[in-house]
Design a protein around this motif. Structure first.
Motif, PDB file in Angstrom:
ATOM      1  N   GLU A  36       0.721  -1.235   0.055  1.00  0.00           N
ATOM      2  CA  GLU A  36      -0.002   0.041  -0.024  1.00  0.00           C
ATOM      3  C   GLU A  36       1.062   1.248  -0.108  1.00  0.00           C
ATOM      4  OE1 GLU A  36      -2.329  -0.457   3.402  1.00  0.00           O
ATOM      5  OE2 GLU A  36      -3.788  -1.747   2.542  1.00  0.00           O
ATOM      6  N   ARG A  37       0.483   2.178  -0.656  1.00  0.00           N
ATOM      7  CA  ARG A  37       1.327   3.370  -0.988  1.00  0.00           C
ATOM      8  C   ARG A  37       0.522   4.562  -0.739  1.00  0.00           C
ATOM      9  NH1 ARG A  37       6.114   2.739  -3.929  1.00  0.00           N
ATOM     10  NH2 ARG A  37       6.209   0.778  -4.597  1.00  0.00           N
ATOM     11  N   VAL A  38       1.064   5.646   0.001  1.00  0.00           N
ATOM     12  CA  VAL A  38       0.186   6.756   0.465  1.00  0.00           C
ATOM     13  C   VAL A  38       1.326   7.715  -0.059  1.00  0.00           C
ATOM     14  CG1 VAL A  38      -0.816   8.121   2.356  1.00  0.00           C
ATOM     15  CG2 VAL A  38      -0.956   5.812   2.499  1.00  0.00           C
ATOM     16  N   ASN A  39       0.976   8.429  -1.059  1.00  0.00           N
ATOM     17  CA  ASN A  39       1.800   9.587  -1.652  1.00  0.00           C
ATOM     18  C   ASN A  39       1.558  10.998  -0.957  1.00  0.00           C
ATOM     19  OD1 ASN A  39       2.911   7.787  -3.522  1.00  0.00           O
ATOM     20  ND2 ASN A  39       1.117   8.051  -4.828  1.00  0.00           N
ATOM     21  N   PRO A  41       0.877  14.865  -1.062  1.00  0.00           N
ATOM     22  CA  PRO A  41       0.255  15.759  -1.572  1.00  0.00           C
ATOM     23  C   PRO A  41       1.094  16.423  -2.872  1.00  0.00           C
ATOM     24  CG  PRO A  41      -0.278  16.250   0.394  1.00  0.00           C
ATOM     25  CD  PRO A  41       0.774  15.299   0.514  1.00  0.00           C
ATOM     26  N   GLY A  42       0.367  16.198  -4.223  1.00  0.00           N
ATOM     27  CA  GLY A  42       1.241  16.723  -5.285  1.00  0.00           C
ATOM     28  C   GLY A  42       1.661  15.813  -6.011  1.00  0.00           C
ATOM     29  N   VAL A  43       2.304  14.715  -5.491  1.00  0.00           N
ATOM     30  CA  VAL A  43       3.223  13.778  -6.173  1.00  0.00           C
ATOM     31  C   VAL A  43       2.592  12.900  -7.209  1.00  0.00           C
ATOM     32  CG1 VAL A  43       4.334  11.628  -5.526  1.00  0.00           C
ATOM     33  CG2 VAL A  43       4.560  13.712  -4.067  1.00  0.00           C
ATOM     34  N   LYS A  44       2.878  12.919  -8.342  1.00  0.00           N
ATOM     35  CA  LYS A  44       2.436  11.894  -9.503  1.00  0.00           C
ATOM     36  C   LYS A  44       3.070  10.654  -9.420  1.00  0.00           C
ATOM     37  CE  LYS A  44       0.351  16.107 -11.692  1.00  0.00           C
ATOM     38  NZ  LYS A  44       0.260  16.771 -12.804  1.00  0.00           N
ATOM     39  N   THR A  45       2.730   9.777  -9.603  1.00  0.00           N
ATOM     40  CA  THR A  45       3.352   8.398  -9.998  1.00  0.00           C
ATOM     41  C   THR A  45       2.594   7.535 -10.563  1.00  0.00           C
ATOM     42  OG1 THR A  45       4.532   6.526  -8.907  1.00  0.00           O
ATOM     43  CG2 THR A  45       2.638   7.653  -7.911  1.00  0.00           C
ATOM     44  N   SER A  46       3.156   6.455 -11.455  1.00  0.00           N
ATOM     45  CA  SER A  46       2.335   5.594 -12.120  1.00  0.00           C
ATOM     46  C   SER A  46       2.283   4.274 -11.237  1.00  0.00           C
ATOM     47  CB  SER A  46       3.190   5.038 -13.358  1.00  0.00           C
ATOM     48  OG  SER A  46       4.535   4.692 -12.983  1.00  0.00           O
ATOM     49  N   LEU A  47       2.649   4.536 -10.161  1.00  0.00           N
ATOM     50  CA  LEU A  47       2.642   3.257  -9.215  1.00  0.00           C
ATOM     51  C   LEU A  47       1.167   3.086  -8.563  1.00  0.00           C
ATOM     52  CD1 LEU A  47       6.101   3.618  -7.321  1.00  0.00           C
ATOM     53  CD2 LEU A  47       5.699   1.625  -9.003  1.00  0.00           C
ATOM     54  N   PRO A  48       0.591   1.873  -8.453  1.00  0.00           N
ATOM     55  CA  PRO A  48      -0.715   1.828  -7.937  1.00  0.00           C
ATOM     56  C   PRO A  48      -0.704   2.130  -6.466  1.00  0.00           C
ATOM     57  CG  PRO A  48      -0.089  -0.452  -8.876  1.00  0.00           C
ATOM     58  CD  PRO A  48       1.127   0.748  -8.948  1.00  0.00           C
ATOM     59  N   ALA A  49      -1.770   2.401  -5.913  1.00  0.00           N
ATOM     60  CA  ALA A  49      -1.716   2.707  -4.535  1.00  0.00           C
ATOM     61  C   ALA A  49      -1.855   1.417  -3.748  1.00  0.00           C
ATOM     62  CB  ALA A  49      -3.149   3.633  -4.135  1.00  0.00           C
ATOM     63  N   ARG A  50      -2.097   0.183  -4.678  1.00  0.00           N
ATOM     64  CA  ARG A  50      -2.434  -0.928  -3.898  1.00  0.00           C
ATOM     65  C   ARG A  50      -2.164  -2.191  -4.963  1.00  0.00           C
ATOM     66  NH1 ARG A  50      -5.306  -3.017   0.838  1.00  0.00           N
ATOM     67  NH2 ARG A  50      -5.859  -5.195   0.863  1.00  0.00           N
ATOM     68  N   THR A  51      -1.242  -3.014  -4.371  1.00  0.00           N
ATOM     69  CA  THR A  51      -1.022  -4.221  -5.071  1.00  0.00           C
ATOM     70  C   THR A  51      -0.785  -5.303  -4.329  1.00  0.00           C
ATOM     71  OG1 THR A  51       1.428  -3.769  -5.122  1.00  0.00           O
ATOM     72  CG2 THR A  51       0.208  -2.945  -7.017  1.00  0.00           C
ATOM     73  N   GLU A 218       9.586   6.879   1.343  1.00  0.00           N
ATOM     74  CA  GLU A 218      10.272   7.312   0.208  1.00  0.00           C
ATOM     75  C   GLU A 218      10.368   8.829   0.087  1.00  0.00           C
ATOM     76  OE1 GLU A 218       8.307   5.426  -2.956  1.00  0.00           O
ATOM     77  OE2 GLU A 218       8.825   3.197  -2.071  1.00  0.00           O
ATOM     78  N   VAL A 219      10.768   9.343  -0.954  1.00  0.00           N
ATOM     79  CA  VAL A 219      10.590  10.906  -1.183  1.00  0.00           C
ATOM     80  C   VAL A 219       9.245  11.292  -1.517  1.00  0.00           C
ATOM     81  CG1 VAL A 219      11.245  12.653  -2.709  1.00  0.00           C
ATOM     82  CG2 VAL A 219      12.945  11.058  -1.972  1.00  0.00           C
ATOM     83  N   GLY A 220       8.499  10.172  -2.253  1.00  0.00           N
ATOM     84  CA  GLY A 220       7.173  10.421  -2.638  1.00  0.00           C
ATOM     85  C   GLY A 220       6.028  10.279  -1.566  1.00  0.00           C
ATOM     86  N   GLY A 221       6.496   9.625  -0.611  1.00  0.00           N
ATOM     87  CA  GLY A 221       5.571   8.989   0.359  1.00  0.00           C
ATOM     88  C   GLY A 221       5.750   8.068   1.308  1.00  0.00           C
ATOM     89  N   LYS A 222       4.656   7.077   1.581  1.00  0.00           N
ATOM     90  CA  LYS A 222       4.961   6.249   2.799  1.00  0.00           C
ATOM     91  C   LYS A 222       4.445   4.864   2.184  1.00  0.00           C
ATOM     92  CE  LYS A 222       4.631   8.542   6.843  1.00  0.00           C
ATOM     93  NZ  LYS A 222       3.894   8.864   8.204  1.00  0.00           N
ATOM     94  N   VAL A 223       5.303   3.823   2.298  1.00  0.00           N
ATOM     95  CA  VAL A 223       4.797   2.539   1.690  1.00  0.00           C
ATOM     96  C   VAL A 223       4.673   1.479   2.643  1.00  0.00           C
ATOM     97  CG1 VAL A 223       5.779   0.575   0.357  1.00  0.00           C
ATOM     98  CG2 VAL A 223       6.069   2.935  -0.423  1.00  0.00           C
ATOM     99  N   ALA A 224       3.683   0.528   2.749  1.00  0.00           N
ATOM    100  CA  ALA A 224       3.697  -0.478   3.991  1.00  0.00           C
ATOM    101  C   ALA A 224       3.353  -1.798   3.288  1.00  0.00           C
ATOM    102  CB  ALA A 224       2.503  -0.104   4.850  1.00  0.00           C
TER     103      ALA A 224
END
Length: 474
Positions: A36-39, A41-51, A218-224
């Motif tokens: 699960e990724r929580v980016n 605000p304002g971060v654009k990424t092609s990575l899905p929020a949940r895989t 990460e720079v773009g947010g948090k990952v769990a």
């Protein structure tokens, strides 16, 4: 439960283990990993929020295997090799186990360099915290750290380092031997990262947890990453076999790098006659009053067989001393500063025009000078040109490996180094990679915890395409 039914329950490809001894049982299990990724605000990424990824894992004696769909990876700690199997095609590629630890260390230094530049520019808020770089790569950055501290939660314990959460560990789990717990930590290390202190905690726990979570930033947010283990059995085979698979054949449209490394894997060591033949060619060139060409031939001999440029007659020594291109070349190769290296590059390029662009030693030297200038793709292309013409010029595989590692292609870097060492293991150019492997074994022993081999690997892999040192790093 029988061995066959245990393997069926774990959905592990039984065909891989035909002929394996069942005298020593190890652990197999199914694992579901939800990311699960929580980016920010304002971060654009092609990575899905949940895989979600489903895998079947076997923790054998001195090996572990991970099956993801049609792909099966086997890490062999006794031989320090890793095999990546395409089960649909019944083929496999083989790599050095050193490339994983080597890539992680190289990547950590790269990230430290970026963090340093951001700090110097007053942008340190954009750098990932070192503790989370360690969590991603399983490599310490040599900064002093405190101890993991626990916080009791409902049915779990949250472990943090320097107030940064790293591991949420569920209370439920299955007791296993210390060896199996260490092997489980190895699976996590190689497949998903994990801070070295977190991995030690898992290895020392003498159990495989039913569920746990690794936290990253990460720079773009948090990952769990949430891990859930099921279908755990204690009937896995102790050994494995690749007998039902074959090395992946070279594709018709394979790129030059793949062709060179595939060809190198099949070449025998140099014939004892290689040195006399090259030296005889140099003697002919001296007799024809071509001292520069004779010098280049003796260098080719050195880079192929390790023979030194020596035992010259007085006449040959005088001819070389009076040869201006030799002076221009040797002076240029000694340049240290960027301007001097650029001048040397121009000198070598001019000599190549006079002598012929196909001349392998001059092409090698141009590649080395471009490497010093950080022109890695250009250097790589020149090394491949040399090896296509002179595939047994063993020292060039060291330079090619260096260039590949500089471009973050650690798997092919080790393939290149292994190929050169198999051809000429005593060549002095390979001392650097031998020293690198010794330092990895000494400084990062956890990556090789189950290995029994004591010599740097010089076995030759079958073939590969470019892969990362860990395909699941955030």
């Amino acid at each position: 439960m029988t061995l066959v039914s245990a393997l069926r329950r774990a959905s592990v490809a039984a065909i891989l283990f035909l002929g394996a001894s069942a005298a020593q049982a190890s652990v197999a299990f199914h694992i579901t990993v939800t990311t699960e990724r929580v980016n920010k605000p304002g971060v654009k990424t092609s990575l899905p929020a949940r895989t979600t990824q489903e895998s079947d894992v076997v923790l054998g004696e001195q090996y572990l295997s991970v099956r993801d769909g049609k792909a099966l990876s086997v890490l062999d700690f006794a031989t320090r090799r890793r095999h990546v199997i395409d089960m649909a095609a019944s083929t496999y590629d083989t790599y050095s186990l050193f490339d994983v630890a080597g890539f992680r260390v190289f990547e950590l230094r790269h990230r430290q360099g970026i963090a340093g530049m951001l700090k110097a520019g007053g942008l340190e808020q954009h750098a990932t915290l070192p503790v989370y770089e360690e969590q991603a790569l399983s490599v310490l950055d040599n900064k002093r750290r405190g101890a993991l501290l626990p916080q009791l939660l409902d049915g779990a314990v949250l472990w943090s380092l320097d107030k940064h959460p790293l591991l949420r560990l569920g209370i439920a789990g299955s007791p296993v031997s210390g060896d199996d717990a260490t092997a489980f930590a190895q699976y996590v290390r190689y497949s998903w990262g994990g801070h070295p202190l977190v991995l030690k905690l898992l290895a020392d726990g003498n159990r495989i947890p039913a569920d746990f979570t690794l936290h990253y930033e990460e720079v773009g947010g948090k990952v769990a990453r949430h891990f859930r283990i099921s279908a755990l059995t204690a009937g896995a085979p102790a050994t494995y076999s690749l007998a039902t698979y074959r090395p992946r054949p070279l594709a018709a449209a394979a790129p030059p790098l793949e062709r060179v490394l595939a060809q190198a894997a099949l070449l025998p060591p140099l014939s004892p006659q290689a040195h006399p033949a090259l030296r005889a060619e140099a003697e002919k060139l001296f007799a024809a009053e071509k001292p520069f060409e004779a010098f280049l031939t003796m260098l080719e001999d050195h880079f192929s067989t390790g023979a030194l440029v020596e035992k010259l007659s007085l006449q040959q020594q005088r001819a070389m001393q009076e040869c201006q291109p030799i002076h221009d070349l040797t002076r240029g190769l000694q340049a240290k500063d960027k301007e001097g290296i650029a001048d040397a590059l121009a000198t070598v390029q001019e000599l190549r025009k006079r002598t012929g662009l196909e001349q392998p030693v001059l092409a090698l030297f141009e590649g080395n000078l471009r490497a010093k200038l950080g022109q890695w793709p250009e250097a790589t292309a020149l090394y491949l040109q040399v090896l296509q013409a002179k595939p047994q010029m063993a020292a060039v595989y060291q330079d090619l490996g260096d260039a590949l590692l500089a471009q973050f292609d650690a798997p092919n870097a080790w393939r290149s180094w292994d190929a050169g060492r198999a051809m000429a293991p005593s060549l002095r150019q390979f001392r650097k990679v031998n020293d690198l492997e010794r330092s990895l074994l000494n400084d990062y022993p956890a990556f090789f915890a189950d290995a029994k081999a004591v010599q740097p690997s010089t076995s030759r892999p079958a073939s590969s395409t470019k892969t990362e040192g860990s395909t699941n790093l955030p």
